[in-house]
Enzyme design. Structure first.
Site, PDB file in Angstrom:
ATOM      1  N   LYS A 156       0.826  -1.208   0.000  1.00 46.26           N
ATOM      2  CA  LYS A 156       0.000   0.000   0.000  1.00 46.26           C
ATOM      3  C   LYS A 156       0.864   1.265   0.000  1.00 46.26           C
ATOM      4  O   LYS A 156       0.347   2.374  -0.066  1.00 46.26           O
ATOM      5  CB  LYS A 156      -0.920   0.010   1.214  1.00 46.26           C
ATOM      6  CG  LYS A 156      -1.875  -1.172   1.249  1.00 46.26           C
ATOM      7  CD  LYS A 156      -3.123  -0.850   2.053  1.00 46.26           C
ATOM      8  CE  LYS A 156      -4.055  -2.042   2.176  1.00 46.26           C
ATOM      9  NZ  LYS A 156      -4.410  -2.651   0.890  1.00 46.26           N
ATOM     10  N   SER A 157       2.179   1.092   0.080  1.00 45.64           N
ATOM     11  CA  SER A 157       3.053   2.267   0.191  1.00 45.64           C
ATOM     12  C   SER A 157       2.923   3.240  -0.986  1.00 45.64           C
ATOM     13  O   SER A 157       2.870   4.456  -0.756  1.00 45.64           O
ATOM     14  CB  SER A 157       4.513   1.829   0.368  1.00 45.64           C
ATOM     15  OG  SER A 157       4.653   1.203   1.623  1.00 45.64           O
ATOM     16  N   GLY A 211      11.636 -10.024  14.252  1.00 38.77           N
ATOM     17  CA  GLY A 211      12.051  -8.725  13.721  1.00 38.77           C
ATOM     18  C   GLY A 211      11.066  -7.608  14.044  1.00 38.77           C
ATOM     19  O   GLY A 211      11.467  -6.475  14.335  1.00 38.77           O
ATOM     20  N   MET A 226      -0.154  -5.412  15.697  1.00 40.10           N
ATOM     21  CA  MET A 226       0.634  -4.754  14.651  1.00 40.10           C
ATOM     22  C   MET A 226       0.217  -5.181  13.244  1.00 40.10           C
ATOM     23  O   MET A 226       0.603  -4.549  12.267  1.00 40.10           O
ATOM     24  CB  MET A 226       2.128  -4.984  14.888  1.00 40.10           C
ATOM     25  CG  MET A 226       2.628  -4.073  16.013  1.00 40.10           C
ATOM     26  SD  MET A 226       4.309  -4.375  16.602  1.00 40.10           S
ATOM     27  CE  MET A 226       5.227  -4.348  15.091  1.00 40.10           C
ATOM     28  N   LYS A 243      14.289 -16.622  22.823  1.00 39.88           N
ATOM     29  CA  LYS A 243      14.455 -15.479  21.915  1.00 39.88           C
ATOM     30  C   LYS A 243      14.111 -14.165  22.617  1.00 39.88           C
ATOM     31  O   LYS A 243      14.729 -13.134  22.371  1.00 39.88           O
ATOM     32  CB  LYS A 243      13.601 -15.680  20.656  1.00 39.88           C
ATOM     33  CG  LYS A 243      14.246 -16.690  19.706  1.00 39.88           C
ATOM     34  CD  LYS A 243      13.318 -17.158  18.593  1.00 39.88           C
ATOM     35  CE  LYS A 243      12.898 -16.068  17.636  1.00 39.88           C
ATOM     36  NZ  LYS A 243      11.983 -16.602  16.587  1.00 39.88           N
ATOM     37  N   ASN A 285      14.146  -0.241   7.047  1.00 41.09           N
ATOM     38  CA  ASN A 285      12.973  -0.156   6.168  1.00 41.09           C
ATOM     39  C   ASN A 285      12.996   1.118   5.323  1.00 41.09           C
ATOM     40  O   ASN A 285      12.112   1.320   4.492  1.00 41.09           O
ATOM     41  CB  ASN A 285      11.658  -0.237   6.971  1.00 41.09           C
ATOM     42  CG  ASN A 285      11.276   1.082   7.604  1.00 41.09           C
ATOM     43  OD1 ASN A 285      12.138   1.902   7.938  1.00 41.09           O
ATOM     44  ND2 ASN A 285       9.984   1.314   7.781  1.00 41.09           N
ATOM     45  N   LYS A 345      14.740  -6.515   4.499  1.00 38.94           N
ATOM     46  CA  LYS A 345      15.113  -5.527   5.517  1.00 38.94           C
ATOM     47  C   LYS A 345      16.502  -5.783   6.126  1.00 38.94           C
ATOM     48  O   LYS A 345      17.174  -4.850   6.537  1.00 38.94           O
ATOM     49  CB  LYS A 345      14.054  -5.472   6.626  1.00 38.94           C
ATOM     50  CG  LYS A 345      12.732  -4.831   6.166  1.00 38.94           C
ATOM     51  CD  LYS A 345      11.767  -4.676   7.332  1.00 38.94           C
ATOM     52  CE  LYS A 345      10.431  -4.102   6.847  1.00 38.94           C
ATOM     53  NZ  LYS A 345       9.520  -3.803   7.961  1.00 38.94           N
TER      54      LYS A 345
HETATM   55  P1  ATR Z   1       8.533 -10.848  12.170  1.00 38.34           P
HETATM   56  O1  ATR Z   1       9.524 -10.107  11.335  1.00 38.34           O
HETATM   57  O2  ATR Z   1       7.111 -10.716  11.728  1.00 38.34           O
HETATM   58  O3  ATR Z   1       8.700 -10.581  13.630  1.00 38.34           O
HETATM   59  P2  ATR Z   1       9.771 -13.387  12.640  1.00 38.34           P
HETATM   60  O4  ATR Z   1      11.096 -12.787  12.909  1.00 38.34           O
HETATM   61  O5  ATR Z   1       9.678 -14.666  11.868  1.00 38.34           O
HETATM   62  O6  ATR Z   1       8.834 -12.391  11.868  1.00 38.34           O
HETATM   63  O7  ATR Z   1       9.041 -13.581  14.061  1.00 38.34           O
HETATM   64  C1  ATR Z   1       7.741 -14.096  14.157  1.00 38.34           C
HETATM   65  C2  ATR Z   1       7.264 -13.943  15.587  1.00 38.34           C
HETATM   66  O8  ATR Z   1       5.916 -14.416  15.667  1.00 38.34           O
HETATM   67  C3  ATR Z   1       8.046 -14.738  16.604  1.00 38.34           C
HETATM   68  O9  ATR Z   1       7.959 -14.100  17.855  1.00 38.34           O
HETATM   69  C4  ATR Z   1       7.266 -16.067  16.610  1.00 38.34           C
HETATM   70  O10 ATR Z   1       7.416 -16.843  17.772  1.00 38.34           O
HETATM   71  P3  ATR Z   1       8.659 -17.900  17.868  1.00 38.34           P
HETATM   72  O11 ATR Z   1       9.880 -17.071  18.108  1.00 38.34           O
HETATM   73  O12 ATR Z   1       8.303 -18.789  18.984  1.00 38.34           O
HETATM   74  O13 ATR Z   1       8.699 -18.599  16.525  1.00 38.34           O
HETATM   75  C5  ATR Z   1       5.854 -15.533  16.556  1.00 38.34           C
HETATM   76  N1  ATR Z   1       4.873 -16.498  16.050  1.00 38.34           N
HETATM   77  C6  ATR Z   1       4.655 -16.839  14.757  1.00 38.34           C
HETATM   78  N2  ATR Z   1       3.652 -17.730  14.650  1.00 38.34           N
HETATM   79  C7  ATR Z   1       3.210 -17.967  15.913  1.00 38.34           C
HETATM   80  C8  ATR Z   1       2.177 -18.777  16.483  1.00 38.34           C
HETATM   81  N3  ATR Z   1       1.389 -19.531  15.709  1.00 38.34           N
HETATM   82  N4  ATR Z   1       2.006 -18.736  17.823  1.00 38.34           N
HETATM   83  C9  ATR Z   1       2.798 -17.964  18.607  1.00 38.34           C
HETATM   84  N5  ATR Z   1       3.796 -17.171  18.134  1.00 38.34           N
HETATM   85  C10 ATR Z   1       3.992 -17.161  16.808  1.00 38.34           C
END
Ligand code: ATR
Length: 269
Positions: free
Chosen positions: A16-17, A130, A213, A156, A87, A66
């Site tokens: 959408k940017s 991220g 978010m 993490k 970004n 990114k």
């Molecule tokens: P982003 O850039 O969107 O943060 P990412 O670095 O892949 O993408 O991180 C995804 C985040 O969503 C992480 O905190 C992940 O939890 P884990 O570190 O345990 O993987 C979380 N996440 C994704 N799917 C999830 C789910 N079904 N339930 C709980 N947490 C989820």
């Protein structure tokens, strides 16, 4: 040659940017154009250099580039450094400068648009990827009473807390969360597949402001859970517009009016 900007990603058709920045340009009368560019997965750096050679003055960077943008930047802002991701790129007389406007976008959407002060509040940030890392420094700059980080994979969250080493930032295991927070922010991607991050209901109360978010036409599963506990909720569409406005400001020194742009996007979602 007119100043050129674009958003670069893969995929990019959904972004959408261009629409957001076209409205900023119309509003401010800045002499610039803003396009979109699909870069091959192995061709980010080449695409950026080609764009610079053809009059590019700046770029927004979206998934999955990114981290590559962070690596490509010869100079980085403090907020890009803290986010570990870029970004927003600025091309300034042959130098590539990396910035990150996501966190400020979130803070502005909460504190200005929703009118919820972060200062002095107890904040729960759910997620440790991220998206979470990108908002920690701007949230800390608002002087909350505390920021508690929790994540499905707890290690993490602990790693991120160690990295920031800030006295009000702490990690907690999901299953030890037992009281309500003033502000709960969902920075996980769980909602994209309709999942809920495994936070207990007890983190929400009728005094909680819950922010997802991600955004969608309907309330996300996270927002529905928060609402069922009486919390006030908001999705991430305003953050999207605010991070774009901050990039525009970085490039042009002019701050667009985000209200009408948000309204027109909301009508389309
Ligand atoms: P982003 O850039 O969107 O943060 P990412 O670095 O892949 O993408 O991180 C995804 C985040 O969503 C992480 O905190 C992940 O939890 P884990 O570190 O345990 O993987 C979380 N996440 C994704 N799917 C999830 C789910 N079904 N339930 C709980 N947490 C989820």
């Amino acid at each position: 040659m007119i100043d050129r900007y674009l958003v670069i990603g893969n995929p990019i058709a959904h972004s959408k940017s261009p629409q957001i920045h076209a409205q900023f340009v119309q509003q401010t009368g800045e002499a610039m154009v803003y396009e979109r560019l699909l870069a091959p997965l192995d061709g980010f750096n080449a695409a950026v250099h080609d764009f610079i050679a053809h009059g590019g003055r700046g770029a927004n960077v979206t998934l999955p580039f990114k981290l590559e943008a962070f690596a490509l930047a010869e100079q980085r802002s403090e907020r890009a450094q803290a986010a570990g991701a870029v970004n927003t790129l600025v091309f300034d007389h042959g130098r590539i400068i990396g910035d990150n406007t996501d966190g400020v976008g979130l803070v502005r959407d909460i504190s200005v648009n929703a009118g919820v002060a972060i200062t002095g509040k107890r904040v729960l940030l759910v997620g440790a990827g991220g998206a979470a890392q990108g908002v920690i420094l701007p949230l800390l700059e608002q002087s909350p009473q505390s920021i508690t980080l929790c994540n499905r994979t707890q290690r993490k969250a602990e790693d991120l807390v160690r990295q920031f080493a800030h006295p009000v930032l702490q990690a907690r295991a999901m299953d030890t969360l037992n009281d309500a927070y003033d502000i709960v922010i969902n920075a996980t991607s769980a909602g994209l597949s309709g999942d809920l991050p495994p936070v207990p209901d007890s983190v929400f109360s009728t005094n909680t402001f819950a922010y997802d978010m991600i955004y969608a036409a309907q309330a996300t599963t996270f927002m529905q859970l928060a609402q069922s506990q009486g919390a006030q909720v908001r999705d991430g569409l305003g953050m999207l517009v605010e991070q774009a406005a901050e990039s525009f400001y970085v490039w042009r020194g002019v701050r667009p009016d985000t209200g009408p742009v948000y309204q027109s996007l909301r009508a389309q979602v």
